[in-house]
Design an enzyme around this catalytic site. Sequence first.
Site, PDB file in Angstrom:
ATOM      1  N   ASN A  13       0.871  -1.176   0.000  1.00  0.00           N
ATOM      2  CA  ASN A  13       0.000   0.000   0.000  1.00  0.00           C
ATOM      3  C   ASN A  13       0.907   1.225   0.000  1.00  0.00           C
ATOM      4  OD1 ASN A  13      -1.766   2.073   0.485  1.00  0.00           O
ATOM      5  ND2 ASN A  13      -2.379   1.399   2.534  1.00  0.00           N
ATOM      6  N   TRP A  14       1.003   1.856  -1.141  1.00  0.00           N
ATOM      7  CA  TRP A  14       1.936   2.993  -1.274  1.00  0.00           C
ATOM      8  C   TRP A  14       1.387   4.261  -0.634  1.00  0.00           C
ATOM      9  CZ3 TRP A  14       5.258   3.384  -6.351  1.00  0.00           C
ATOM     10  CH2 TRP A  14       6.020   2.225  -6.477  1.00  0.00           C
ATOM     11  N   LYS A  15       0.109   4.259  -0.264  1.00  0.00           N
ATOM     12  CA  LYS A  15      -0.519   5.443   0.324  1.00  0.00           C
ATOM     13  C   LYS A  15      -0.271   6.659  -0.591  1.00  0.00           C
ATOM     14  CE  LYS A  15      -0.156   3.197   4.765  1.00  0.00           C
ATOM     15  NZ  LYS A  15      -0.033   3.299   6.212  1.00  0.00           N
ATOM     16  N   GLY A 176       2.939   2.275  10.820  1.00  0.00           N
ATOM     17  CA  GLY A 176       3.939   3.338  10.690  1.00  0.00           C
ATOM     18  C   GLY A 176       4.692   3.656  11.966  1.00  0.00           C
ATOM     19  N   SER A 216       3.689  -2.159  10.259  1.00  0.00           N
ATOM     20  CA  SER A 216       5.139  -2.247  10.498  1.00  0.00           C
ATOM     21  C   SER A 216       5.750  -3.589  10.102  1.00  0.00           C
ATOM     22  CB  SER A 216       5.460  -1.916  11.964  1.00  0.00           C
ATOM     23  OG  SER A 216       5.147  -0.564  12.238  1.00  0.00           O
ATOM     24  N   GLY A 237       3.033  -1.108   4.253  1.00  0.00           N
ATOM     25  CA  GLY A 237       3.052   0.314   3.922  1.00  0.00           C
ATOM     26  C   GLY A 237       4.461   0.761   3.561  1.00  0.00           C
ATOM     27  N   GLY A 238       5.136   1.393   4.523  1.00  0.00           N
ATOM     28  CA  GLY A 238       6.448   2.007   4.275  1.00  0.00           C
ATOM     29  C   GLY A 238       7.448   1.092   3.582  1.00  0.00           C
TER      30      GLY A 238
HETATM   31  P1  13P Z   1       3.297   0.398   7.616  1.00  0.00           P
HETATM   32  O1  13P Z   1       3.783  -0.911   7.009  1.00  0.00           O
HETATM   33  O2  13P Z   1       4.041   1.582   7.113  1.00  0.00           O
HETATM   34  O3  13P Z   1       3.219   0.295   9.107  1.00  0.00           O
HETATM   35  O4  13P Z   1       1.801   0.613   7.082  1.00  0.00           O
HETATM   36  C1  13P Z   1       0.903  -0.429   7.181  1.00  0.00           C
HETATM   37  C2  13P Z   1      -0.337  -0.084   6.432  1.00  0.00           C
HETATM   38  O5  13P Z   1      -1.055   0.807   6.799  1.00  0.00           O
HETATM   39  C3  13P Z   1      -0.608  -0.827   5.192  1.00  0.00           C
HETATM   40  O6  13P Z   1      -1.891  -0.598   4.737  1.00  0.00           O
END
Ligand code: 13P
Length: 255
Positions: A13-15, A176, A216, A237-238
Amino acid sequence: MSVDRPRPLVAGNWKMNGLRSSAKVLSEIHAGYTPGLKAKVDLLVCPPSTLLHVFALASVGSRVAVGGQDCHAKELGAHTGDISAEMLADAGATYVIVGHSERRQFHGEKDADVCAKAVSAHRAGLTAIVCIGETRQEREAGKTLNVVRKQLRGSIPVDSNPQNLVVAYEPVWAIGTGLTPTAADVAEVHALIRDELRRLVGKAEAPKVRILYGGSVKPSNAAELMAVENVNGALVGGASLGAADFLAIAGAYLG
Ligand code: 13P
């Protein structure tokens, strides 16, 4: 391993990250998705919608799927700034994330809204990745299982099946932050989700629905998290913004 155990999915998920120059990351992911990895795990990249079509075109024939991060419940109309599931499908998406905690938190989305979005994903032929998860306060108050159960019951459409539904458990406090629940805590919540799925999609189908863990996930903790019972992949995410880390997380399935 149960015969019903679904093929794992590692989704990025690149947000709100990524420009056209990020196509380089996608091509590195294609290059690193080796036959060994392909044999074990599905990969999905969910870039911002500005990149969706170009990523989908670049991924034709690669077996890397592309997905949206949200959609509107309606097919079309006067909804400035919104994107429908049909538009995502038209751009080449095969999945869409709905009910991410950032949508619930910053856009006020409730379970009924999430459910309506998942219905629209199904209408457009997309697989809905329905996100659920408790806040830190809810965990500390011992409410995790009740919160997750309620979100699940409210957010999953009745027409769901293992092809059009993926559930992602993302504890809000783990997103995050670098914090993750213990393997035992993840196992407890995923077991509850599996149990609820028996009611929601039926006993025969429930074992085939993929339940992802998110929050995370990194190369250093992926193997431990992915080994937990009823964890069928990750929503990252990250660490999905760079090909090396994303592929290293998927590599947890190489064993
Ligand atoms: P992180 O991996 O950055 O914690 O984000 C998780 C997330 O929200 C994936 O949708």
